[in-house]
Scaffold this active site. Sequence first.
Site, PDB file in Angstrom:
ATOM      1  CE  LYS A  22      -1.783   1.344   4.090  1.00  0.00           C
ATOM      2  NZ  LYS A  22      -1.477   3.025   4.268  1.00  0.00           N
ATOM      3  CG  ASN A  23       2.421   2.810   3.616  1.00  0.00           C
ATOM      4  OD1 ASN A  23       0.961   3.163   3.114  1.00  0.00           O
ATOM      5  ND2 ASN A  23       2.783   2.701   4.675  1.00  0.00           N
ATOM      6  NE  ARG A  92      -2.025  12.460   8.563  1.00  0.00           N
ATOM      7  CZ  ARG A  92      -2.118  13.717   9.102  1.00  0.00           C
ATOM      8  NH1 ARG A  92      -3.270  13.885   9.374  1.00  0.00           N
ATOM      9  NH2 ARG A  92      -1.187  14.665   9.080  1.00  0.00           N
ATOM     10  CB  CYS A 116      -4.016  11.734  12.476  1.00  0.00           C
ATOM     11  SG  CYS A 116      -3.536  10.072  12.278  1.00  0.00           S
ATOM     12  NE  ARG A 121       0.198  10.383  10.379  1.00  0.00           N
ATOM     13  CZ  ARG A 121      -0.121   9.213   9.847  1.00  0.00           C
ATOM     14  NH1 ARG A 121      -1.150   8.477  10.299  1.00  0.00           N
ATOM     15  NH2 ARG A 121       0.528   8.846   8.924  1.00  0.00           N
ATOM     16  CG  ASP A 307       2.935   1.502   9.471  1.00  0.00           C
ATOM     17  OD1 ASP A 307       2.576   2.421  10.593  1.00  0.00           O
ATOM     18  OD2 ASP A 307       3.143   1.950   8.518  1.00  0.00           O
ATOM     19  CB  VAL A 329       7.481   6.778  14.709  1.00  0.00           C
ATOM     20  CG1 VAL A 329       7.108   7.479  13.270  1.00  0.00           C
ATOM     21  CG2 VAL A 329       8.863   5.929  14.620  1.00  0.00           C
ATOM     22  NE  ARG A 399      -6.641   4.059   5.949  1.00  0.00           N
ATOM     23  CZ  ARG A 399      -5.859   4.376   6.737  1.00  0.00           C
ATOM     24  NH1 ARG A 399      -5.920   4.552   7.982  1.00  0.00           N
ATOM     25  NH2 ARG A 399      -4.535   4.630   6.268  1.00  0.00           N
TER      26      ARG A 399
HETATM   27  C1  UD1 Z   1       4.093   7.106   6.686  1.00  0.00           C
HETATM   28  C2  UD1 Z   1       3.385   5.703   6.438  1.00  0.00           C
HETATM   29  C3  UD1 Z   1       2.738   5.203   7.711  1.00  0.00           C
HETATM   30  C4  UD1 Z   1       4.086   5.030   8.613  1.00  0.00           C
HETATM   31  C5  UD1 Z   1       4.662   6.243   8.767  1.00  0.00           C
HETATM   32  C6  UD1 Z   1       6.032   6.028   9.737  1.00  0.00           C
HETATM   33  C7  UD1 Z   1       2.262   6.317   4.217  1.00  0.00           C
HETATM   34  C8  UD1 Z   1       1.501   6.463   3.230  1.00  0.00           C
HETATM   35  N1  UD1 Z   1       2.315   6.364   5.391  1.00  0.00           N
HETATM   36  O1  UD1 Z   1       3.146   7.855   7.032  1.00  0.00           O
HETATM   37  O2  UD1 Z   1       2.153   4.121   7.372  1.00  0.00           O
HETATM   38  O3  UD1 Z   1       3.300   4.698  10.028  1.00  0.00           O
HETATM   39  O4  UD1 Z   1       5.304   6.555   7.494  1.00  0.00           O
HETATM   40  O5  UD1 Z   1       6.643   5.113   9.355  1.00  0.00           O
HETATM   41  O6  UD1 Z   1       3.678   5.681   3.815  1.00  0.00           O
HETATM   42  N2  UD1 Z   1       6.245  14.962  11.170  1.00  0.00           N
HETATM   43  C9  UD1 Z   1       6.368  16.173  11.371  1.00  0.00           C
HETATM   44  N3  UD1 Z   1       6.168  17.037  10.170  1.00  0.00           N
HETATM   45  C10 UD1 Z   1       6.014  16.724   8.769  1.00  0.00           C
HETATM   46  C11 UD1 Z   1       6.151  15.198   8.519  1.00  0.00           C
HETATM   47  C12 UD1 Z   1       6.018  14.315   9.565  1.00  0.00           C
HETATM   48  O7  UD1 Z   1       6.508  16.513  12.713  1.00  0.00           O
HETATM   49  O8  UD1 Z   1       5.905  17.394   8.267  1.00  0.00           O
HETATM   50  C13 UD1 Z   1       6.316  13.771  12.021  1.00  0.00           C
HETATM   51  C14 UD1 Z   1       4.984  13.144  12.284  1.00  0.00           C
HETATM   52  O9  UD1 Z   1       4.278  13.943  13.199  1.00  0.00           O
HETATM   53  C15 UD1 Z   1       5.704  11.754  12.981  1.00  0.00           C
HETATM   54  C16 UD1 Z   1       7.028  11.592  12.249  1.00  0.00           C
HETATM   55  O10 UD1 Z   1       7.307  12.832  11.857  1.00  0.00           O
HETATM   56  O11 UD1 Z   1       5.989  11.988  14.250  1.00  0.00           O
HETATM   57  C17 UD1 Z   1       6.975  10.761  11.154  1.00  0.00           C
HETATM   58  O12 UD1 Z   1       5.894  10.897  10.331  1.00  0.00           O
HETATM   59  P1  UD1 Z   1       5.934  10.760   8.885  1.00  0.00           P
HETATM   60  O13 UD1 Z   1       7.253   9.676   8.370  1.00  0.00           O
HETATM   61  O14 UD1 Z   1       5.721  11.812   8.047  1.00  0.00           O
HETATM   62  O15 UD1 Z   1       4.589   9.428   8.630  1.00  0.00           O
HETATM   63  P2  UD1 Z   1       3.772   9.601   7.217  1.00  0.00           P
HETATM   64  O16 UD1 Z   1       4.680   9.748   6.143  1.00  0.00           O
HETATM   65  O17 UD1 Z   1       2.815  10.401   7.463  1.00  0.00           O
END
Ligand code: UD1
Length: 420
Positions: A22-23, A92, A116, A121, A307, A329, A399
């Site tokens: 999926k990701n 998201r 979320c 997030r 995950d 995380v 999902r």
């Molecule tokens: C992706 C995955 C999700 C997985 C996560 C962590 C997809 C579609 N989803 O989510 O399944 O659980 O990686 O492996 O691939 N953060 C910030 N600012 C930002 C972006 C992120 O502070 O602009 C923080 C988030 O709040 C979180 C951390 O960074 O604490 C990691 O999040 P992130 O890697 O961005 O997760 P996703 O990409 O949303």
Amino acid sequence: MDKMIIDGGERLEGEVTISGAKNAALPIMAATLLADGTSVLENIPDLRDIRTIAELLRRLGAQVDLDSGRAEINTSPVNNLIAPYDLVRTMRASVLVLGPLLARHGRAQVSLPGGCAIGTRPINLHLKGLAAMGAEITLEHGYVKAKAPSQGLQGAEIFLDLPTVTGTENLLMAAVLAEGTTVLRNAAREPEISDLAGALSAMGAQIEGSGTDVITVQGVKSLEAMSYNVMPDRIEAGTFMVAAGVTHGRITMRQVPLATLTTVENRLRQAGLTFDRQGEDAVVVTGPAVINSVDVKTEPYPGFPTDMQAQFMALMCLASGLSVITETVFDNRFIHVDELKRMGADIRLSGNTAIVEGLPSLLGAPVMATDLRASASLVLAGLAAKGQTELSRVYHLDRGYERIEEKLSALGARIRRIKA
Ligand code: UD1
């Protein structure tokens, strides 16, 4: 709303084939926006999130056919650059269209995702990176409005304060059409990013270093539609591995991206599971008679994936001692804890740490979860529990897990869906 009824206690045995990731599929489908023409993607899982991104691409004007693991996406007719709230709030990852739309069309408007269940997030790092490439970003009426400079996005040196996965993907997709060189430092190293980089390279992009924390992109003037085969889903694979563990079963798994599961496999081996590899992408996983307790701490790749945290906790609920599970995380990813406790689990929470005292068995109960992986952990707990578990809000599970009740039934589980 559909429910899943699980009569626990069956030992799982048999074969399962892991679906496409999926990701990886989500950003690769978004990447098709970077070129005109029809891209053909294989190994696309049949999931609600995939149907959501397909719907989003259609709203942007693309023609999307999803059929039997194949997506054909014609982006030539794309004429609308707005990702609306009603879709973004259900997924998201819709924010992944921001980078490609901005790079290819010079403008984009994407709803801010909002709250979320698993913690705050924000997408500030996506936006900061795009701004460094010259984009003008404003927030208006709940939408991010982004505009590229008239000469197009400009290559930049970008340091990500956190190795965000979708943030790295968005910036990578923006950089491939930017003028000059972009260097992403402290980039996320998740295997799905390398898969996206593979797809972008198939479109003609010039990328070095994906899978490491420094990715260098040499922008090109234009890209072409691609044919690409998406990698298999490491989290689905990990979930079936835990299913073998909690049911003391023996599952032969095919199309497993074993090279991406080293940390998960190590922790599961410590818990007593055995892995008998059958070539590069097949493995027989056997659950032990007694599950050992193991501590885990989630971390960005190549650490233990967040995950897989909820599923691993279900396993530790049935272990022989005490285990400490630390989530680093996300700040609130313990939604499953109270539900697992309703099944008799002994878990104490202290900040970002869960202390799990393993028990000989769990008891079936009505449960629900508001997050995909939390739901998966409840299914696993239900498979092992005595009696019946009724899982509601199954749409979370849908999902991210393709035909999960069919796959588990084929392994001998007593699980059925009740259509609402
Ligand atoms: C992706 C995955 C999700 C997985 C996560 C962590 C997809 C579609 N989803 O989510 O399944 O659980 O990686 O492996 O691939 N953060 C910030 N600012 C930002 C972006 C992120 O502070 O602009 C923080 C988030 O709040 C979180 C951390 O960074 O604490 C990691 O999040 P992130 O890697 O961005 O997760 P996703 O990409 O949303």
